[in-house]
Design a protein around this motif. Structure first.
Motif, PDB file in Angstrom:
ATOM      1  N   GLY A  27       0.852  -1.195   0.000  1.00  0.00           N
ATOM      2  CA  GLY A  27       0.000   0.000   0.000  1.00  0.00           C
ATOM      3  C   GLY A  27       0.882   1.236   0.000  1.00  0.00           C
ATOM      4  O   GLY A  27       0.538   2.279   0.562  1.00  0.00           O
ATOM      5  N   GLY A  30      -0.338   4.725  -0.861  1.00  0.00           N
ATOM      6  CA  GLY A  30      -1.512   5.204  -0.123  1.00  0.00           C
ATOM      7  C   GLY A  30      -1.185   6.329   0.845  1.00  0.00           C
ATOM      8  O   GLY A  30      -0.027   6.756   0.976  1.00  0.00           O
ATOM      9  N   SER A  31      -2.228   6.786   1.551  1.00  0.00           N
ATOM     10  CA  SER A  31      -2.076   7.968   2.421  1.00  0.00           C
ATOM     11  C   SER A  31      -1.161   7.719   3.611  1.00  0.00           C
ATOM     12  O   SER A  31      -0.359   8.595   3.976  1.00  0.00           O
ATOM     13  N   ILE A  32      -1.296   6.561   4.258  1.00  0.00           N
ATOM     14  CA  ILE A  32      -0.467   6.311   5.450  1.00  0.00           C
ATOM     15  C   ILE A  32       1.001   6.228   5.039  1.00  0.00           C
ATOM     16  O   ILE A  32       1.881   6.858   5.646  1.00  0.00           O
ATOM     17  N   SER A  59      -0.740  -1.918  -5.796  1.00  0.00           N
ATOM     18  CA  SER A  59      -1.707  -2.729  -6.534  1.00  0.00           C
ATOM     19  C   SER A  59      -1.602  -2.327  -8.001  1.00  0.00           C
ATOM     20  O   SER A  59      -0.976  -1.303  -8.341  1.00  0.00           O
ATOM     21  N   ILE A 103       0.193  -2.503   4.790  1.00  0.00           N
ATOM     22  CA  ILE A 103      -0.778  -1.408   4.927  1.00  0.00           C
ATOM     23  C   ILE A 103      -1.871  -1.491   3.853  1.00  0.00           C
ATOM     24  O   ILE A 103      -3.020  -1.166   4.091  1.00  0.00           O
ATOM     25  N   GLY A 104      -1.497  -1.948   2.673  1.00  0.00           N
ATOM     26  CA  GLY A 104      -2.420  -1.945   1.528  1.00  0.00           C
ATOM     27  C   GLY A 104      -3.617  -2.846   1.747  1.00  0.00           C
ATOM     28  O   GLY A 104      -3.483  -4.005   2.126  1.00  0.00           O
ATOM     29  N   ILE A 124      -6.265 -11.003   0.108  1.00  0.00           N
ATOM     30  CA  ILE A 124      -4.990 -10.269  -0.078  1.00  0.00           C
ATOM     31  C   ILE A 124      -3.964 -10.776   0.941  1.00  0.00           C
ATOM     32  O   ILE A 124      -2.813 -11.049   0.615  1.00  0.00           O
ATOM     33  N   VAL A 145      -1.501  -3.558   9.106  1.00  0.00           N
ATOM     34  CA  VAL A 145      -2.237  -2.312   9.359  1.00  0.00           C
ATOM     35  C   VAL A 145      -3.584  -2.340   8.635  1.00  0.00           C
ATOM     36  O   VAL A 145      -4.597  -1.885   9.148  1.00  0.00           O
ATOM     37  N   ASN A 147      -7.096  -3.077   7.277  1.00  0.00           N
ATOM     38  CA  ASN A 147      -8.216  -3.594   8.076  1.00  0.00           C
ATOM     39  C   ASN A 147      -9.034  -4.666   7.371  1.00  0.00           C
ATOM     40  O   ASN A 147      -9.057  -4.688   6.159  1.00  0.00           O
ATOM     41  N   LEU A 171      -1.768  -3.792  14.084  1.00  0.00           N
ATOM     42  CA  LEU A 171      -1.511  -2.475  14.684  1.00  0.00           C
ATOM     43  C   LEU A 171      -2.668  -2.008  15.575  1.00  0.00           C
ATOM     44  O   LEU A 171      -3.746  -1.694  15.077  1.00  0.00           O
ATOM     45  N   HIS A 203      -9.125  -4.419  16.819  1.00  0.00           N
ATOM     46  CA  HIS A 203      -9.067  -3.033  16.355  1.00  0.00           C
ATOM     47  C   HIS A 203     -10.410  -2.714  15.683  1.00  0.00           C
ATOM     48  O   HIS A 203     -10.533  -2.639  14.460  1.00  0.00           O
ATOM     49  N   THR A 258      -1.527   7.631  12.118  1.00  0.00           N
ATOM     50  CA  THR A 258      -1.348   6.183  11.957  1.00  0.00           C
ATOM     51  C   THR A 258       0.121   5.888  11.644  1.00  0.00           C
ATOM     52  O   THR A 258       0.717   4.952  12.210  1.00  0.00           O
TER      53      THR A 258
HETATM   54  N1  LIG Z   1      -4.772  -0.499  12.228  1.00  0.00           N
HETATM   55  C1  LIG Z   1      -4.936   0.802  12.271  1.00  0.00           C
HETATM   56  O1  LIG Z   1      -4.772   1.436  13.302  1.00  0.00           O
HETATM   57  C2  LIG Z   1      -5.321   1.562  11.030  1.00  0.00           C
HETATM   58  C3  LIG Z   1      -5.422   2.962  11.074  1.00  0.00           C
HETATM   59  C4  LIG Z   1      -5.755   3.650   9.915  1.00  0.00           C
HETATM   60  C5  LIG Z   1      -6.006   2.949   8.725  1.00  0.00           C
HETATM   61  N2  LIG Z   1      -5.919   1.583   8.732  1.00  0.00           N
HETATM   62  C6  LIG Z   1      -6.150   0.805   7.509  1.00  0.00           C
HETATM   63  O2  LIG Z   1      -4.986   0.912   6.693  1.00  0.00           O
HETATM   64  C7  LIG Z   1      -5.342   0.658   5.337  1.00  0.00           C
HETATM   65  C8  LIG Z   1      -4.698   1.681   4.421  1.00  0.00           C
HETATM   66  O3  LIG Z   1      -5.139   2.987   4.741  1.00  0.00           O
HETATM   67  P1  LIG Z   1      -4.729   4.232   3.807  1.00  0.00           P
HETATM   68  O4  LIG Z   1      -5.396   5.428   4.397  1.00  0.00           O
HETATM   69  O5  LIG Z   1      -3.273   4.280   3.546  1.00  0.00           O
HETATM   70  O6  LIG Z   1      -5.521   3.819   2.468  1.00  0.00           O
HETATM   71  P2  LIG Z   1      -5.303   4.308   0.974  1.00  0.00           P
HETATM   72  O7  LIG Z   1      -6.545   3.897   0.249  1.00  0.00           O
HETATM   73  O8  LIG Z   1      -4.863   5.726   0.927  1.00  0.00           O
HETATM   74  O9  LIG Z   1      -4.080   3.418   0.468  1.00  0.00           O
HETATM   75  C9  LIG Z   1      -4.160   2.057   0.304  1.00  0.00           C
HETATM   76  C10 LIG Z   1      -3.246   1.682  -0.841  1.00  0.00           C
HETATM   77  O10 LIG Z   1      -3.154   0.266  -0.879  1.00  0.00           O
HETATM   78  C11 LIG Z   1      -3.167  -0.146  -2.222  1.00  0.00           C
HETATM   79  N3  LIG Z   1      -3.564  -1.551  -2.285  1.00  0.00           N
HETATM   80  C12 LIG Z   1      -4.803  -2.082  -2.329  1.00  0.00           C
HETATM   81  N4  LIG Z   1      -4.731  -3.424  -2.418  1.00  0.00           N
HETATM   82  C13 LIG Z   1      -3.416  -3.743  -2.411  1.00  0.00           C
HETATM   83  C14 LIG Z   1      -2.693  -4.959  -2.494  1.00  0.00           C
HETATM   84  N5  LIG Z   1      -3.342  -6.127  -2.632  1.00  0.00           N
HETATM   85  N6  LIG Z   1      -1.352  -4.921  -2.453  1.00  0.00           N
HETATM   86  C15 LIG Z   1      -0.705  -3.755  -2.345  1.00  0.00           C
HETATM   87  N7  LIG Z   1      -1.329  -2.562  -2.297  1.00  0.00           N
HETATM   88  C16 LIG Z   1      -2.664  -2.565  -2.322  1.00  0.00           C
HETATM   89  C17 LIG Z   1      -4.155   0.825  -2.892  1.00  0.00           C
HETATM   90  O11 LIG Z   1      -3.949   0.885  -4.294  1.00  0.00           O
HETATM   91  C18 LIG Z   1      -3.765   2.139  -2.211  1.00  0.00           C
HETATM   92  O12 LIG Z   1      -2.727   2.799  -2.887  1.00  0.00           O
HETATM   93  C19 LIG Z   1      -6.870   0.620   5.314  1.00  0.00           C
HETATM   94  O13 LIG Z   1      -7.280  -0.737   5.344  1.00  0.00           O
HETATM   95  C20 LIG Z   1      -7.263   1.288   6.615  1.00  0.00           C
HETATM   96  O14 LIG Z   1      -8.529   0.850   7.078  1.00  0.00           O
HETATM   97  C21 LIG Z   1      -5.575   0.890   9.855  1.00  0.00           C
END
Ligand SMILES: NC(=O)c1ccc[n+]([C@@H]2O[C@H](COP(=O)([O-])OP(=O)(O)OC[C@H]3O[C@@H](n4cnc5c(N)ncnc54)[C@H](O)[C@@H]3O)[C@@H](O)[C@H]2O)c1
Length: 363
Positions: A27, A30-32, A59, A103-104, A124, A145, A147, A171, A203, A258
């Motif tokens: 991931g 992505g944003s995190i 992805s 994370i992804g 996944i 990370v 969810n 996490l 979580h 995060t």
């Molecule tokens: N555990 C925690 O405390 C916690 C806190 C915040 C967010 N999260 C979770 O973290 C995850 C990511 O959050 P985000 O804000 O970065 O999301 P985001 O949508 O900004 O980024 C996710 C990225 O993952 C990529 N992705 C999707 N499937 C994939 C795969 N099979 N392999 C590799 N990459 C893949 C997407 O293309 C995207 O770029 C979400 O599931 C969110 O719910 C968990």
């Protein structure tokens, strides 16, 4: 004065003999990750004398964005960043990884049942578990990370029998940090005076932030905060719903905090836990002394000698208030496990979740 070539080459020799730490991040576009990768590359996490390699998994959809991330990392000229690899095949990207920060994941779309999310993301993490098993370092430390992170971590570890189950974490550190923040604000103290905070369980909004065993200035929280009604009613719900509250304010889920909590989670494993304190992590519950089902990834109090490993702290006090709530979050995790039975080699998945609870980041 002209520099000779041999002098130039000498200056290119690594300044340290420390072995490069290989960190796989999924991931990564992505944003995190947009916050996390730059912390990792700067040396803030593994230290200023530790070279690192970043192995970034995206992805199919994020392939081009991933190239953009790599360009930004290059342009930042981090001296400790010795290598950046990008790709969409986990078997390639997880090669020799010492750490895997998973994370992804797919976000839960409007109207999507938690059961559907469990299945889509579970697949996944089954695939990524297999890839880690095949190509990562045998002692890789994995922090899930994406969810629903507890059950994803369980799926991942079940699909990676070569790697010790102990090495997998879900996490829950962001939840711990949120709980510490609420206690500090209520007591009017600085954050670092709050210690011994545990998040028990999943979580999700059934998580149990523990104020009974927590301390402020080394004293039990309920001796410092006289408002016990606030502790029992408001505190718990505030922590459980903090993610949703943030989305309401900002229109997107927490990314920076995060990333900070992922850094905290890694540091908790590579730096010795201060005497008498502990940290929360979703870990394989085998051997816990609280009677919690052992075949789950459950957030528990842990302490580490700083060698990447940890032990579950076994002597916290559990009163009726906590026991009831811990049972509820445990039941939710057991139900999630049944939903993904087909992904952990336990027959057909059957989903009968007690109620459609939300992830902390959802509204
Ligand atoms: N555990 C925690 O405390 C916690 C806190 C915040 C967010 N999260 C979770 O973290 C995850 C990511 O959050 P985000 O804000 O970065 O999301 P985001 O949508 O900004 O980024 C996710 C990225 O993952 C990529 N992705 C999707 N499937 C994939 C795969 N099979 N392999 C590799 N990459 C893949 C997407 O293309 C995207 O770029 C979400 O599931 C969110 O719910 C968990």
């Amino acid at each position: 004065m002209r520099l000779s070539l041999s002098k130039l080459l000498q200056s290119e020799r690594p300044k340290t003999w420390a072995k490069t730490v290989r960190i796989a991040v999924s991931g990564a576009a992505g944003s995190i990750s947009n916050h996390l990768l730059f912390k990792l590359a700067s040396g803030e996490v593994f230290g200023q004398d530790q070279p690192i390699a970043l192995q970034l998994l995206g992805s199919e959809r994020s392939r081009s964005a991933l190239e953009g991330v790599a360009m930004e990392l290059e342009d930042s000229l981090y001296p400790l960043l010795r290598e950046v690899t990008i790709g969409i095949d986990p078997y390639e990207i997880f090669q020799n990884a010492d750490w895997a920060l998973l994370i992804g994941a797919k976000p839960r779309g409007p109207g999507m049942e938690r059961a559907d999310l469990l299945d889509i993301n579970g697949q996944i993490f089954a695939e990524q578990g297999k890839a880690l098993n095949a190509v990562a370092s045998p002692n890789v430390k994995v922090i899930v990370v994406g969810n629903p992170c507890n059950t994803n971590a369980l799926i991942c570890l079940k699909n990676a029998p070569r790697i010790p189950s102990k090495n997998f974490h879900a996490l829950t550190r962001l939840d711990e940090n949120r709980a510490k923040c609420q206690l500090a604000l209520k007591a009017g103290v600085f954050y670092d005076n709050v210690s011994n905070v545990t998040i028990w369980g999943n979580h999700s909004t059934t998580q149990v932030p523990d104020f009974l065993n927590a301390k402020i200035h080394g004293l039990p929280v309920n001796e410092v905060i006289a408002d016990h009604k606030w502790l029992e009613e408001e505190f718990t719900s505030r922590v459980q719903k903090r993610g949703g509250a943030l989305i309401q304010k900002w229109g997107r889920s927490s990314a920076a905090s995060t990333a900070v909590s992922i850094v905290d989670a890694i540091k908790s494993l590579i730096i010795r836990t201060p005497e008498g304190d502990w940290f929360s992590s979703g870990v394989y519950a085998k051997g816990n002394l609280y009677g919690i089902s052992e075949d789950l990834v459950f957030s528990l109090p842990c302490r580490s000698k700083g060698d990447g490993d940890y032990e579950i702290v076994g002597d916290l006090v559990i009163d009726d208030y906590l026991r009831k709530r811990i049972k509820k979050t445990e039941e939710e995790l057991l139900a999630e496990k049944k939903c993904v039975a087909h992904l952990i080699g336990e027959g057909n998945g059957f989903c009968d979740l007690p109620e459609d609870t939300m992830l902390p980041g959802e509204q």
